[in-house]
Design a protein around this motif. Structure first.
Motif, PDB file in Angstrom:
ATOM      1  N   LEU A 174       4.002   5.574   9.355  1.00 46.60           N
ATOM      2  CA  LEU A 174       2.988   6.061   8.402  1.00 46.60           C
ATOM      3  C   LEU A 174       1.619   5.468   8.730  1.00 46.60           C
ATOM      4  O   LEU A 174       0.836   5.154   7.836  1.00 46.60           O
ATOM      5  CB  LEU A 174       3.358   5.703   6.956  1.00 46.60           C
ATOM      6  N   GLN A 175       1.337   5.326  10.041  1.00 44.72           N
ATOM      7  CA  GLN A 175       0.049   4.754  10.427  1.00 44.72           C
ATOM      8  C   GLN A 175      -0.834   5.768  11.124  1.00 44.72           C
ATOM      9  O   GLN A 175      -0.375   6.561  11.934  1.00 44.72           O
ATOM     10  CB  GLN A 175       0.263   3.554  11.350  1.00 44.72           C
ATOM     11  N   LEU A 192       8.054  10.784   0.078  1.00 37.48           N
ATOM     12  CA  LEU A 192       8.005   9.572   0.886  1.00 37.48           C
ATOM     13  C   LEU A 192       9.115   9.585   1.936  1.00 37.48           C
ATOM     14  O   LEU A 192       8.908   9.260   3.087  1.00 37.48           O
ATOM     15  CB  LEU A 192       8.191   8.380  -0.048  1.00 37.48           C
ATOM     16  N   ARG A 193      10.315   9.983   1.532  1.00 35.86           N
ATOM     17  CA  ARG A 193      11.454  10.020   2.450  1.00 35.86           C
ATOM     18  C   ARG A 193      11.231  11.012   3.574  1.00 35.86           C
ATOM     19  O   ARG A 193      11.487  10.723   4.717  1.00 35.86           O
ATOM     20  CB  ARG A 193      12.731  10.440   1.713  1.00 35.86           C
ATOM     21  N   THR A 194      10.762  12.217   3.256  1.00 32.17           N
ATOM     22  CA  THR A 194      10.628  13.236   4.300  1.00 32.17           C
ATOM     23  C   THR A 194       9.562  12.822   5.304  1.00 32.17           C
ATOM     24  O   THR A 194       9.654  13.145   6.462  1.00 32.17           O
ATOM     25  CB  THR A 194      10.300  14.632   3.730  1.00 32.17           C
ATOM     26  N   THR A 195       8.559  12.064   4.858  1.00 29.39           N
ATOM     27  CA  THR A 195       7.551  11.599   5.808  1.00 29.39           C
ATOM     28  C   THR A 195       8.163  10.548   6.724  1.00 29.39           C
ATOM     29  O   THR A 195       7.976  10.573   7.929  1.00 29.39           O
ATOM     30  CB  THR A 195       6.346  10.975   5.073  1.00 29.39           C
ATOM     31  N   ALA A 196       8.904   9.617   6.113  1.00 29.08           N
ATOM     32  CA  ALA A 196       9.425   8.497   6.882  1.00 29.08           C
ATOM     33  C   ALA A 196      10.545   8.910   7.829  1.00 29.08           C
ATOM     34  O   ALA A 196      10.779   8.265   8.841  1.00 29.08           O
ATOM     35  CB  ALA A 196       9.920   7.407   5.933  1.00 29.08           C
ATOM     36  N   ALA A 197      11.235  10.010   7.523  1.00 26.79           N
ATOM     37  CA  ALA A 197      12.413  10.398   8.302  1.00 26.79           C
ATOM     38  C   ALA A 197      12.063  10.932   9.693  1.00 26.79           C
ATOM     39  O   ALA A 197      12.850  10.809  10.616  1.00 26.79           O
ATOM     40  CB  ALA A 197      13.211  11.449   7.532  1.00 26.79           C
ATOM     41  N   SER A 198      10.897  11.510   9.853  1.00 25.91           N
ATOM     42  CA  SER A 198      10.557  12.067  11.158  1.00 25.91           C
ATOM     43  C   SER A 198       9.904  10.998  12.031  1.00 25.91           C
ATOM     44  O   SER A 198       9.376  10.019  11.538  1.00 25.91           O
ATOM     45  CB  SER A 198       9.628  13.259  10.976  1.00 25.91           C
ATOM     46  N   ILE A 246       0.821  -1.218   0.000  1.00 20.06           N
ATOM     47  CA  ILE A 246       0.000   0.000   0.000  1.00 20.06           C
ATOM     48  C   ILE A 246       0.861   1.276   0.000  1.00 20.06           C
ATOM     49  O   ILE A 246       0.465   2.290  -0.555  1.00 20.06           O
ATOM     50  CB  ILE A 246      -0.996  -0.010   1.194  1.00 20.06           C
ATOM     51  N   HIS A 247       2.072   1.198   0.582  1.00 21.38           N
ATOM     52  CA  HIS A 247       2.898   2.407   0.692  1.00 21.38           C
ATOM     53  C   HIS A 247       3.760   2.678  -0.547  1.00 21.38           C
ATOM     54  O   HIS A 247       4.417   3.707  -0.614  1.00 21.38           O
ATOM     55  CB  HIS A 247       3.798   2.331   1.927  1.00 21.38           C
ATOM     56  N   ILE A 248       3.787   1.780  -1.504  1.00 24.68           N
ATOM     57  CA  ILE A 248       4.593   2.016  -2.709  1.00 24.68           C
ATOM     58  C   ILE A 248       3.844   3.003  -3.609  1.00 24.68           C
ATOM     59  O   ILE A 248       2.712   2.737  -4.022  1.00 24.68           O
ATOM     60  CB  ILE A 248       4.860   0.695  -3.477  1.00 24.68           C
ATOM     61  N   GLU A 301      -6.478   2.205   6.849  1.00 15.91           N
ATOM     62  CA  GLU A 301      -5.631   1.767   5.735  1.00 15.91           C
ATOM     63  C   GLU A 301      -5.436   2.938   4.783  1.00 15.91           C
ATOM     64  O   GLU A 301      -6.193   3.118   3.838  1.00 15.91           O
ATOM     65  CB  GLU A 301      -6.268   0.582   5.008  1.00 15.91           C
ATOM     66  N   LEU A 302      -4.419   3.762   5.048  1.00 15.99           N
ATOM     67  CA  LEU A 302      -4.164   4.933   4.208  1.00 15.99           C
ATOM     68  C   LEU A 302      -2.976   4.679   3.289  1.00 15.99           C
ATOM     69  O   LEU A 302      -2.008   4.039   3.694  1.00 15.99           O
ATOM     70  CB  LEU A 302      -3.846   6.155   5.073  1.00 15.99           C
ATOM     71  N   THR A 303      -3.046   5.213   2.075  1.00 17.17           N
ATOM     72  CA  THR A 303      -1.869   5.190   1.209  1.00 17.17           C
ATOM     73  C   THR A 303      -0.908   6.264   1.725  1.00 17.17           C
ATOM     74  O   THR A 303      -1.269   7.094   2.563  1.00 17.17           O
ATOM     75  CB  THR A 303      -2.232   5.516  -0.249  1.00 17.17           C
ATOM     76  N   THR A 304       0.330   6.245   1.229  1.00 13.26           N
ATOM     77  CA  THR A 304       1.311   7.225   1.678  1.00 13.26           C
ATOM     78  C   THR A 304       0.827   8.644   1.394  1.00 13.26           C
ATOM     79  O   THR A 304       0.990   9.541   2.208  1.00 13.26           O
ATOM     80  CB  THR A 304       2.658   6.976   0.971  1.00 13.26           C
ATOM     81  N   THR A 305       0.245   8.829   0.226  1.00 10.40           N
ATOM     82  CA  THR A 305      -0.238  10.165  -0.123  1.00 10.40           C
ATOM     83  C   THR A 305      -1.367  10.597   0.814  1.00 10.40           C
ATOM     84  O   THR A 305      -1.393  11.729   1.282  1.00 10.40           O
ATOM     85  CB  THR A 305      -0.723  10.201  -1.583  1.00 10.40           C
TER      86      THR A 305
END
Ligand code: CA
Length: 230
Positions: free
Chosen positions: A145-146, A123-129, A75-77, A155-159
């Motif tokens: 990212l939950q 995607l990176r800036t979200t995951a980094a924090s 889902i996160h890709i 169940e959210l996508t990354t966006t």
């Protein structure tokens, strides 16, 4: 290490154009030429991003997109969908199955590469924090990212996650579509896309009881409202 892009497209000249430009931009490129092969390739190779054509032999791009966005493992890709030019219906359908953005054919290879880079950076800036936001029963965990409502996982996508966190971080303030395209999709001015409204509709559906807090401000944009007693 270089990022991997999976191209799912059956037209050889489009594949060549994409492969050449993405390789030149420093990506590792994988290619699948049918929907079924694309789905298998995502599950086997876990690419960093997928460029998915809508019209494919076998499974259609929409079916592939839906399958990937319904599977918690994929889902996160991020998925960038290729659609026929001016097929508004196709775009809307693509976004509603969870694609992160679309590009209409014929496309400018330069713009397509910029969009792939922007979606990956986002995607990176979200995951980094790593911080956790809690607000009236809504919990947002940036590291995983939950999002949860009263403990129940959405169940959210990354966006969708990035959209929600941007709205919540700016709660009580109206954000214009341009602000959201910049902050959520990582787009610079002039990269025109109508992706915001469709994503907002999907996000509302997933927010259940919290949906009314996500307000459309006519002619301006969107606002996430603070509850009166918080
Ligand atoms: Ca095709």
């Amino acid at each position: 290490m270089e990022d991997t892009v999976l191209i799912v497209e059956d037209e050889a000249d489009v594949v060549d154009l994409l492969r050449y430009n993405l390789k030149r931009a420093g990506f590792k490129v994988l290619v699948a030429t049918s929907g079924d092969a694309g789905l298998t390739a995502v599950r086997t190779h876990r690419p960093d991003i997928v460029v998915l054509d809508l019209m494919l032999p076998g499974m259609s791009g929409l079916e592939v997109c839906r399958a990937l966005k319904q599977d918690p493992k994929t889902i996160h890709i991020p998925i960038l969908m290729l659609t026929a030019k001016d097929e508004q219906k196709d775009r809307v359908k693509g976004l509603e199955t969870g694609a992160d953005d679309y590009v209409g054919k014929p496309f400018s290879p330069r713009e397509l590469v910029l969009r792939v880079q922007a979606l990956l950076r986002r995607l990176r800036t979200t995951a980094a924090s790593t911080s956790l936001i809690e607000l009236d029963g809504l919990t947002l965990d940036k590291s995983s990212l939950q999002a949860r409502i009263d403990g129940e996982r959405l169940e959210l996508t990354t966006t969708e996650f990035k959209l929600l966190i941007t709205l919540v971080n700016n709660r009580g303030r109206t954000l214009g579509r341009d602000d959201l395209l910049r902050d959520v999709w990582g787009y610079s001015p002039g990269m025109d896309t109508r992706t915001v409204d469709t994503h907002m509709r999907r996000l509302r559906e997933k927010l259940l009881g919290h949906a009314p807090r996500l307000e459309t401000v006519r002619g301006e944009g969107y606002r996430f409202n603070v509850l009166p007693d918080s």
